[in-house]
Design a protein around this motif. Structure first.
Motif, PDB file in Angstrom:
ATOM      1  N   ARG A   1       6.825 -16.109   6.360  1.00  0.00           N
ATOM      2  CA  ARG A   1       5.590 -15.429   6.382  1.00  0.00           C
ATOM      3  C   ARG A   1       4.981 -15.600   7.699  1.00  0.00           C
ATOM      4  N   THR A   2       4.695 -14.709   8.289  1.00  0.00           N
ATOM      5  CA  THR A   2       3.913 -14.766   9.795  1.00  0.00           C
ATOM      6  C   THR A   2       2.496 -14.243   9.864  1.00  0.00           C
ATOM      7  N   THR A   3       1.515 -14.667  10.526  1.00  0.00           N
ATOM      8  CA  THR A   3       0.516 -13.694  10.256  1.00  0.00           C
ATOM      9  C   THR A   3       0.496 -12.525  10.955  1.00  0.00           C
ATOM     10  N   ASN A   4      -0.478 -11.774  10.711  1.00  0.00           N
ATOM     11  CA  ASN A   4      -0.426 -10.330  11.442  1.00  0.00           C
ATOM     12  C   ASN A   4      -0.556 -10.477  12.802  1.00  0.00           C
ATOM     13  N   GLU A   5      -0.109  -9.682  13.684  1.00  0.00           N
ATOM     14  CA  GLU A   5       0.006  -9.877  15.017  1.00  0.00           C
ATOM     15  C   GLU A   5      -0.804  -8.446  15.286  1.00  0.00           C
ATOM     16  N   ARG A   6      -1.266  -8.299  16.728  1.00  0.00           N
ATOM     17  CA  ARG A   6      -1.804  -7.498  17.295  1.00  0.00           C
ATOM     18  C   ARG A   6      -0.575  -6.675  18.213  1.00  0.00           C
ATOM     19  N   LEU A   7      -0.655  -5.481  18.168  1.00  0.00           N
ATOM     20  CA  LEU A   7       0.436  -4.678  18.868  1.00  0.00           C
ATOM     21  C   LEU A   7      -0.445  -4.595  20.332  1.00  0.00           C
ATOM     22  N   THR A   8       0.416  -4.103  21.316  1.00  0.00           N
ATOM     23  CA  THR A   8       0.035  -4.048  22.837  1.00  0.00           C
ATOM     24  C   THR A   8      -1.336  -3.199  22.739  1.00  0.00           C
ATOM     25  N   ASN A   9      -1.317  -2.007  21.825  1.00  0.00           N
ATOM     26  CA  ASN A   9      -2.354  -1.051  21.954  1.00  0.00           C
ATOM     27  C   ASN A   9      -3.497  -1.495  21.105  1.00  0.00           C
ATOM     28  N   GLY A  10      -3.264  -2.746  20.693  1.00  0.00           N
ATOM     29  CA  GLY A  10      -4.401  -3.270  19.898  1.00  0.00           C
ATOM     30  C   GLY A  10      -4.530  -2.925  18.417  1.00  0.00           C
ATOM     31  N   GLU A  11      -3.541  -1.902  18.154  1.00  0.00           N
ATOM     32  CA  GLU A  11      -3.398  -1.638  16.565  1.00  0.00           C
ATOM     33  C   GLU A  11      -3.033  -3.106  15.808  1.00  0.00           C
ATOM     34  N   VAL A  12      -3.451  -3.031  14.865  1.00  0.00           N
ATOM     35  CA  VAL A  12      -3.112  -4.349  13.796  1.00  0.00           C
ATOM     36  C   VAL A  12      -1.593  -3.873  13.680  1.00  0.00           C
ATOM     37  N   ARG A  13      -0.757  -4.745  13.466  1.00  0.00           N
ATOM     38  CA  ARG A  13       0.582  -4.298  13.231  1.00  0.00           C
ATOM     39  C   ARG A  13       0.647  -4.854  11.767  1.00  0.00           C
ATOM     40  N   HIS A  14       1.264  -3.853  11.235  1.00  0.00           N
ATOM     41  CA  HIS A  14       1.574  -3.786   9.528  1.00  0.00           C
ATOM     42  C   HIS A  14       3.030  -4.315   9.424  1.00  0.00           C
ATOM     43  N   ARG A  15       2.943  -5.318   8.768  1.00  0.00           N
ATOM     44  CA  ARG A  15       4.095  -6.080   8.638  1.00  0.00           C
ATOM     45  C   ARG A  15       4.935  -5.070   7.683  1.00  0.00           C
ATOM     46  N   PRO A  16       6.051  -4.666   8.178  1.00  0.00           N
ATOM     47  CA  PRO A  16       6.895  -3.883   7.167  1.00  0.00           C
ATOM     48  C   PRO A  16       7.105  -4.279   5.764  1.00  0.00           C
ATOM     49  N   ARG A  17       6.770  -3.474   4.935  1.00  0.00           N
ATOM     50  CA  ARG A  17       6.937  -4.384   3.288  1.00  0.00           C
ATOM     51  C   ARG A  17       7.898  -3.481   2.568  1.00  0.00           C
ATOM     52  N   SER A  18       8.660  -4.423   2.073  1.00  0.00           N
ATOM     53  CA  SER A  18       9.735  -3.505   1.471  1.00  0.00           C
ATOM     54  C   SER A  18       9.382  -3.243   0.088  1.00  0.00           C
ATOM     55  N   TYR A  19       9.939  -2.316  -0.457  1.00  0.00           N
ATOM     56  CA  TYR A  19       9.480  -1.563  -1.773  1.00  0.00           C
ATOM     57  C   TYR A  19      10.818  -0.819  -2.414  1.00  0.00           C
ATOM     58  N   SER A  20      10.503  -0.922  -3.474  1.00  0.00           N
ATOM     59  CA  SER A  20      11.630   0.109  -4.226  1.00  0.00           C
ATOM     60  C   SER A  20      11.367   1.557  -4.338  1.00  0.00           C
ATOM     61  N   HIS A  21      12.288   2.185  -3.909  1.00  0.00           N
ATOM     62  CA  HIS A  21      12.028   3.622  -3.739  1.00  0.00           C
ATOM     63  C   HIS A  21      12.588   4.160  -5.101  1.00  0.00           C
ATOM     64  N   PRO A  22      11.849   5.232  -5.585  1.00  0.00           N
ATOM     65  CA  PRO A  22      12.161   5.853  -6.921  1.00  0.00           C
ATOM     66  C   PRO A  22      13.422   6.787  -6.858  1.00  0.00           C
ATOM     67  N   ASP A  23      13.656   7.299  -5.673  1.00  0.00           N
ATOM     68  CA  ASP A  23      14.721   8.135  -5.567  1.00  0.00           C
ATOM     69  C   ASP A  23      16.116   7.450  -5.201  1.00  0.00           C
ATOM     70  N   THR A  24      16.103   6.019  -4.982  1.00  0.00           N
ATOM     71  CA  THR A  24      17.408   5.594  -4.701  1.00  0.00           C
ATOM     72  C   THR A  24      17.365   4.194  -5.012  1.00  0.00           C
ATOM     73  N   PRO A  25      18.487   3.676  -5.192  1.00  0.00           N
ATOM     74  CA  PRO A  25      18.611   2.240  -5.797  1.00  0.00           C
ATOM     75  C   PRO A  25      18.215   1.328  -4.801  1.00  0.00           C
ATOM     76  N   MET A  26      18.221   1.866  -3.504  1.00  0.00           N
ATOM     77  CA  MET A  26      18.050   0.840  -2.167  1.00  0.00           C
ATOM     78  C   MET A  26      16.728   0.490  -2.190  1.00  0.00           C
ATOM     79  N   THR A  27      16.507  -0.645  -1.331  1.00  0.00           N
ATOM     80  CA  THR A  27      15.175  -1.128  -1.177  1.00  0.00           C
ATOM     81  C   THR A  27      14.709  -0.396   0.078  1.00  0.00           C
ATOM     82  N   ALA A  28      13.612   0.149   0.203  1.00  0.00           N
ATOM     83  CA  ALA A  28      13.261   0.926   1.262  1.00  0.00           C
ATOM     84  C   ALA A  28      12.154   0.162   2.075  1.00  0.00           C
ATOM     85  N   ILE A  29      12.001   0.234   3.398  1.00  0.00           N
ATOM     86  CA  ILE A  29      11.135  -0.482   4.384  1.00  0.00           C
ATOM     87  C   ILE A  29      10.642   0.802   4.938  1.00  0.00           C
ATOM     88  N   ASP A  30       9.184   0.752   5.205  1.00  0.00           N
ATOM     89  CA  ASP A  30       8.325   1.758   6.206  1.00  0.00           C
ATOM     90  C   ASP A  30       8.047   0.998   7.529  1.00  0.00           C
TER      91      ASP A  30
END
Lengths: 139, 1264
Positions: free
Chosen positions: B896-925
């Motif tokens: 776990r790392t703390t949120n970082e700031r992107l170069t443009n100042g946007e808060v970086r959202h750590r990609p979170r994995s979740y299970s997608h209903p259409d596929t057995p695979m775990t999805a990451i946005d």
């Protein structure tokens, strides 16, 4: 037999008009058109008295020096007009009636044709044949 | 008394049936007045022969003195002069006188009658008181004179002698005898009529039957039947009289018809003589004796006969109060006569018949006017109008014949003809000489001069038109008007003519009669040309030039009229504007591109299809369409909004209002129905009550169409003022030649400013003439839009797999923005999804039509924060496409790392994995942030990646030895190769993991799993917690080794060490070699502590006993899930284990095998027993609470202290936790299972042989 046979729509425009080719077509157009006056007169006169039980055959609409004009109105207000030469004296009223009946039957066939658009000029060959039969029979 | 010496003049009205009087003339004269008065007073019923209806008639009589000459001679058929009754008058009361003179006189009278076989007689004896008194003395009352007369003359007919008493006295007796006398007279008269007329009719019929015989003459027969008619008329039986004439009429008509059919009768010859007299009908006299005489003498011409016949019919009809039948019959007669003359081939000079008809019409009308008042006439126009029109018609043709209808007037030839015609009229009839307005005078005057003719003709025409209008026969009226117009044209007065023609045309157009329309329009064109009304003339010419009813030559002529006007040098201040519909019709309009929506500055072409109606090709100098521009206030918008509103691919079809009068209904089809469904649901339970279809636009569909409204305005002769609105933008094409038929013309539409452009008008200019289409309907519009640049990123192939390089497609719609050289996209880097540098990255530029315009290489520079992609220059509204390779790193687990700031100042959202209903695979946005040169805002985009694997781990034990198994499952649709499978432990270096995996490369197919196994070896002590990392390299199948990407899986194992060993043994019952089913065996469970207690364990759940020995409580349970065994006695219990290596506890349990065979041992479970105080902090789990009644009973017997020794000694007895009853409800003791690997079951899946019981067993043998 007949020298001119016309079918006129409810709105009084001709759906079909044919005359003996040797004669002045224009004159017949005028004659038939003018006869609508009498048709209207007769229809309204009859309509008042008898209501629905109306005779379709209107009889002699008006005579002219040269022609006799007979009329017939269907229930849907389509008019048939037959013009007969005055010199043709052998024609009886019954024969005129039967001509109208034949015409009406054939017209009904035309209307039953799904490809016929009501209100369009009639171009049916069968109808044309019936009309020709009435026009040439006695020449 | 009237003595009629002379032959009776036949004026039928004055005729009465003749009654002769003989005897005492003086007596009769004294009674005549009252007799003549009283006879017709009472009506009598006349019964008729041949089933004719009886009639009531009033009888009159003409009393004449008896003369022998009056009696008809043999063969004389005259009926009018026929004496119907003979009366003998006497007042003789003296027998002597009677015998001496009266009887004799009577005898003579009787004999005369008898010789003429006349049986209609009566003797009237007048008795007066005076005479009676006089003779009172010498006569006997019984044998009066009357009786004598009766016996002498009326041997069987007593009624032939009548007594009239005291006729001149005013007494009741006198009245009575008068009445009986009158009744008698009437009866006898009627009897005589019946008899004599019957006989006459029979004779007449016989005569008629002879008509086929050669000598038969119609004229003779005519006279006979007319005689009958006269008699009926005399008797006031006009109906019957008319029938006689009608029969004669029909008979004659039949002969003429037969003649036409070739069956000639000789007598007809006289009627075929040339006609010299055409003086018309004469209806003022009841009987035209001149004509009658000529008929009688067989000299009558056909017209004479017909005229006479009709005049008689007319007279009778007027008696019958049927004047309107007269007019109707008159018209028929006139038509018929003309036909008959034609049929009989009677030679008549030109115009003679016209004169006759004209005169006759007027004569009939005059006659009718004479017997009706004005109001009656006005109300019965419909009956007279035919005659008026006929007369008008005939006068017109006479005028034409005699040269009266021309500008120049009659020439000498015409004058000669006029003289001939006038000669045939003869002299004016005496009846009308004094009248100022007689038909004869009118005709003579009309033919005398041009002016007079015009006056009379106009008078008649207007009268006829007025009447037609009054009775609503508008079409007939207009036809008369048209005829009048023709007259005016001949007279060179086009202005008046046009008014009538226009009116007629209007009705033909509105009712769609094309041939009359064409004809009338051509006449109008002539008028307009003469009147110099250029614009109207050109408009009409245009209509005629496009009229298919005309011949090509005529059409060309009218077309040429327009063209030659157009070609004239422009001395007109303004151009002549005509309606375009008559010249050419806009049938179709098509946009290129078909969306009719372009971005500003793009090329939009409009293709018009014009159907040119002219017969020749016409060169048009300019064709222009005006445009209405409307700034789209929606601002700039994307293409989505700019979808075409017009249907079928940018093509608009225009409905054709047929310019030459077609059926009006074709254009009046009305709007289409807009249907919608309705559902009626009940409000309570929402159940469906009914469904239906409704028409939403009934108000449009059902709208009553006005029949009178002209549906096709261009047909009307005055064209709309089709002014071309100036200003605004125009589409223009110069010098187009329109060929007859369809022409295609292409415009280039302006597309500068964004907004809506509506085509409003169309205008074709030919020299001085402009044809304008004032409204283009349905309205046609196109749209010019402006679009913002758009950048989209999408996977090149779905799904994007994490952990592997994946191609994503960047699409840039440039919109209105022009990409300049040096423009670059700035992508903020993220370490979870690096952009992989690629040497050969090219961008494709394509036009809006998806045509490839160019390709160029992209240069990509990466710094640590930003990847910059320089994009090639691209024109606006183009599409730029390129592919980039990105890699989404699979998150390996717990860091776990703390949120970082992107170069443009946007808060970086750590990609979170979740299970997608259409596929057995775990999805990451995975989010991307891109800075674009056209905007100050960053574009945020998201991509979704999927992890292709699922990983599981498990710990396996064998006594003290430990194994780790990792299972990798491929959940993607791809096949992979897995290489360098490795397991490492992070914290304990002394630990050794020995791999059992022999293969370096493993195939891992889609939806398959791979298992890997390691043995854990340690040197001094096995740590209770293991931090393991599983790592492998993977690449899609059949790719080279360079494509291998790492895959990590972190996991943690706790309480790895084996604490207890459980061993079970089954002993057969004493004295037995083997166990037997049904016999109780001993089960010995031996629990051995294997390891010294670790520190955590002591703190956790051990308990120091009073003796200082550390113990822990364990619970065992024998459970046989497969019902092979029956546990006898206690199946579970608790043991107190010293926390010390090799501490052992044995438990003896009795079990009984239920079956014979190799039975698996019953399962033995060992659980951690946590006393309540130790578990106080832990929430009690009711599920794990052992509720055992026997146990609690046992507990009661036990001391609170819990004598462990006694428990131990009993062995089979165990206690559950604390015995503190009060505390139990608050914190109950708990059972906790050991984690996997802490207890090793030594006898797991061991089996023991059980023999069946010796005696009573059933052995089942299955032979196969």
């Amino acid at each position: 037999m007949a020298v001119c046979i016309a079918v006129i729509a409810k709105e009084n425009y001709p759906l079909y008009i044919r005359s003996v080719p040797s004669q002045n077509e224009l004159k017949f157009h005028y004659t038939v058109h003018t006869s609508l006056d009498v048709v209207e007169e007769k229809v309204s006169a009859v309509g008042k008295s008898l209501g629905d039980q109306r005779e379709l055959y209107l009889g002699l609409l008006y005579p002219t020096e040269d022609y006799k004009v007979y009329g017939y109105v269907t229930n849907s207000k389509v008019k048939f007009v037959i013009v007969v030469d005055s010199s043709n004296t052998s024609l009886r009223d019954n024969e005129i009636r039967s001509m109208f009946r034949k015409l009406h039957n054939s017209f009904t066939d035309v209307m039953c044709n799904p490809f016929y658009n009501p209100g369009d000029p009639i171009q049916s060959k069968a109808f044309n044949g019936i009309v020709s039969g009435m026009m040439v029979q006695t020449g | 008394m009237e003595s009629q010496e002379e032959k009776p003049v036949i004026y039928t009205m004055e005729n009465k049936p003749i009654v002769t009087c003989a005897g005492d003339q003086g007596l009769f004269t004294s009674l005549y007045t009252s007799l003549a008065q009283q006879l017709p007073r009472e009506p009598m019923e006349w019964r008729r022969t041949y089933g004719r209806a009886p009639k009531m008639i009033h009888l009159e009589a003409n009393f004449v003195q008896f003369k022998e000459e009056l009696l008809p001679k043999e063969g004389n058929k005259a009926l009018l002069t026929f004496p119907f009754l003979h009366i003998y008058w006497t007042d003789c009361c003296d027998t002597e006188t009677y015998k001496s003179s009266v009887k004799e006189d009577m005898m003579r009278w009787q004999n005369t009658l008898r010789s003429h076989s006349s049986a209609d007689w009566v003797i009237i004896v007048v008795e007066t008181n005076d005479t009676k008194k006089k003779n009172k003395t010498n006569i006997l009352p019984r044998s009066s004179i009357v009786d004598k007369i009766r016996s002498d003359f009326c041997n069987k007919q007593n009624d032939r002698c009548v007594v009239l008493s005291d006729p001149l006295k005013d007494s009741s007796r006198s009245l009575e005898s008068w009445n009986s006398l009158l009744l008698k007279l009437r009866t006898l008269l009627l009897m005589s009529f019946t008899k004599n007329l019957g006989r006459f009719e029979d004779d007449m019929r016989t005569l008629r039957e002879k008509r086929t015989q050669p000598g038969w003459s119609f004229c003779e027969y005519f006279m006979v039947q007319e005689e009958l008619a006269f008699v009926f008329e005399m008797l006031q039986q006009f109906e019957d009289a008319l029938v006689q004439y009608d029969e004669l009429d029909a008979l004659f008509t039949q002969y003429v018809l037969n003649f036409g059919a070739g069956d000639t009768a000789n007598w007809l010859g006289s009627f075929c003589a040339p006609v010299h007299n055409w003086s018309g009908l004469l209806l003022r006299r009841p009987i035209d004796m001149e004509k009658r005489d000529s008929i009688q003498h067989g000299e009558a011409s056909l017209l004479d006969l017909r005229s006479y016949l009709f005049s008689r019919q007319c007279t009778l009809l007027i008696f019958l109060q049927r004047p309107w039948e007269v007019t109707q019959r008159a018209l028929e007669l006139l038509h018929n006569c003309v036909q008959e003359l034609r049929l009989l081939e009677v030679s008549v000079i030109d115009g003679a018949l016209d004169c006759w008809v004209f005169l006759s019409c007027l004569e009939v009308l005059h006659r009718i006017e004479g017997c009706c008042d004005q109001a009656q006439l006005a109300a019965n126009c419909s009956h007279t109008v035919g005659l008026w029109a006929y007369a008008t018609d005939k006068l017109k043709s006479l005028g034409e014949l005699c040269g009266l209808v021309s500008k120049t007037g009659p020439i000498s030839e015409d004058l000669n003809r006029t003289v001939d015609l006038l000669a045939g009229l003869g002299d004016e009839r005496p009846e009308t000489v004094s009248s100022l307005q007689s038909p004869y005078k009118k005709l003579k005057e009309a033919l005398s001069s041009v002016e007079a003719f015009e006056r009379h003709y106009l008078e008649l025409s207007h009268a006829a038109m007025e009447m037609y209008r009054a009775i609503g026969r508008l079409r007939s009226g207009r036809l008369v008007g048209k005829s009048l117009a023709e007259f005016y044209m001949r007279k060179g007065d086009p202005e008046r003519a046009e008014t009538f023609l226009q009116e007629a045309l209007k009705s033909y157009v509105s009712e769609g009669w094309s041939l009359p329309v064409t004809h009338t329009r051509r006449q109008i064109a002539e008028c307009q040309k003469l009147l110099g009304r250029t614009e109207d003339y050109l408009q009409t010419s245009a209509l005629l030039a496009g009229d298919v009813n005309l011949s090509t030559e005529e059409r060309k002529h009218f077309c040429q009229e327009i063209l030659s006007f157009a070609g004239r040098s422009g001395n007109h201040s303004h151009k002549v504007t005509l309606s375009m519909n008559v010249f050419a019709q806009l049938t179709r309009l098509q946009f290129h591109p078909s969306t009719a929506s372009v971005h500003s500055g793009a090329v939009l072409q409009v293709e018009l299809t014009l159907r040119c109606l002219m017969p020749v090709s016409v060169c048009i100098q300019e064709l222009a369409a005006s445009i209405y521009f409307d700034i789209d206030h929606g601002g700039t918008h994307g293409r989505s909004k700019g979808t075409l509103r017009q249907t079928n691919q940018g093509t608009v079809e225009f409905e054709q209002g047929n310019s030459s009068a077609g059926p009006p209904s074709s254009t009046a089809a009305g709007p289409t129905l807009e249907m919608d469904e309705i559902q009626d649901r009940s409000p309570s339970d929402n159940s469906l009550n009914s469904v239906g279809v409704v028409c939403k636009n009934t108000h449009l569909v059902m709208r009553r169409r006005e029949n009178d409204s002209p549906l096709d305005t261009p047909n009307c002769v005055s064209p709309l003022t089709a002014a071309m609105k100036e200003g605004g933008q125009m589409l223009k094409v110069q010098n187009v030649t329109l060929e007859p038929g369809n022409n295609s013309i292409t415009f280039t539409a302006p597309s500068g400013q964004p907004g809506n452009y509506t085509l409003r008008q169309l205008c074709a200019t030919v020299g001085e003439v402009q044809f304008v289409l004032s409204h283009i309907y349905p309205s046609v519009r196109y749209e010019v839009y402006s679009q913002e640049p758009q950048l989209t990123v999408e996977p090149l192939s779905e799904p994007l797999l994490a952990g592997m390089p994946q191609l994503v497609k960047f699409t840039l719609l440039t919109g209105h923005y022009t990409v300049k050289k040096g423009d670059a996209l700035q992508l903020s880097n993220t370490e979870t999804m690096p952009i992989l540098p690629s040497s050969s990255c090219t961008a494709r530029i394509s036009s809006p039509d998806a045509e490839l315009v160019g390709e160029s290489a992209l240069s990509i520079q990466s710094s640590d924060k930003v990847t910059s992609i320089s994009i090639p220059p691209t024109p606006p509204y183009h599409v730029l496409e390129f592919h980039l390779e990105v890699l989404c790193i699979i998150p390996s687990g717990s860091d776990r790392t703390t949120n970082e700031r992107l170069t443009n100042g946007e808060v970086r959202h750590r990609p979170r994995s979740y299970s997608h209903p259409d596929t057995p695979m775990t999805a990451i946005d995975q989010r991307m942030s891109i800075d674009c040169p056209w905007s100050i805002y960053s574009t945020l985009l998201a991509l979704t990646f999927y992890i292709p694997f699922k990983t599981k781990h498990s710990l396996l034990s064998a006594g003290n030895r430990k194994y780790i198994q990792v299972c990798v499952q491929n959940v993607s649709d791809k096949n992979f190769t897995l290489a360098e499978v490795k397991l490492t432990e992070k914290q304990h270096l002394s630990l050794e993991l020995q791999s059992f995996n022999t293969k370096t490369n493993q195939l891992l197919c889609s939806k398959h799993s791979l298992f890997c196994l390691w043995e854990v070896r340690w040197k001094d002590d096995l740590p209770s917690c293991l931090q393991c990392v599983f790592s492998a390299n993977f690449c899609p199948l059949n790719q080279d080794s360079s494509a291998f990407k790492p895959f990590h899986y972190q996991f943690q194992l706790e309480r790895v060490t084996t604490l207890y060993n459980v061993r079970a043994e089954i002993f057969p019952p004493a004295g037995e070699q083997h166990c037997r089913s049904g016999l109780v065996c001993g089960l010995e469970v031996c629990i051995t502590r294997l390891t010294e207690p670790s520190e955590g364990e002591i703190a956790e759940d051990s308990k120091t006993d009073t003796d200082g020995l550390k113990t822990t409580k364990l619970m065992y349970e024998v459970a046989d899930s497969s019902s092979n065994w029956a546990v006898c006695g206690k199946s579970s219990g608790m043991v107190l284990m010293p926390v010390k290596a090799n501490a052992t506890h044995k438990v003896q349990i009795e079990v009984m095998p239920l079956f014979a065979g190799h039975l698996p041992f019953p399962k033995i479970k060992v659980l951690k027993y946590l006393p309540h105080n130790a578990a106080a902090a832990i929430q009690p789990d009711p599920d794990s609470c052992v509720e055992n009644d026997s146990l609690s009973l046992l507990d009661k017997t036990l001391d609170d202290q819990g004598d462990t020794a006694s428990i131990r000694s009993r062995g089979s007895v165990h206690s559950v936790g604390s015995s503190d009853q009060q505390q139990r409800g608050v914190a109950m003791p708990r059972l906790e299972p050991f984690s996997l690997g802490q207890v090793f079951n030594n006898s797991h899946s061991q089996q023991v042989l059980v023999l069946p019981t010796a005696d009573d067993h059933i052995m089942e043998v299955n032979a196969t």
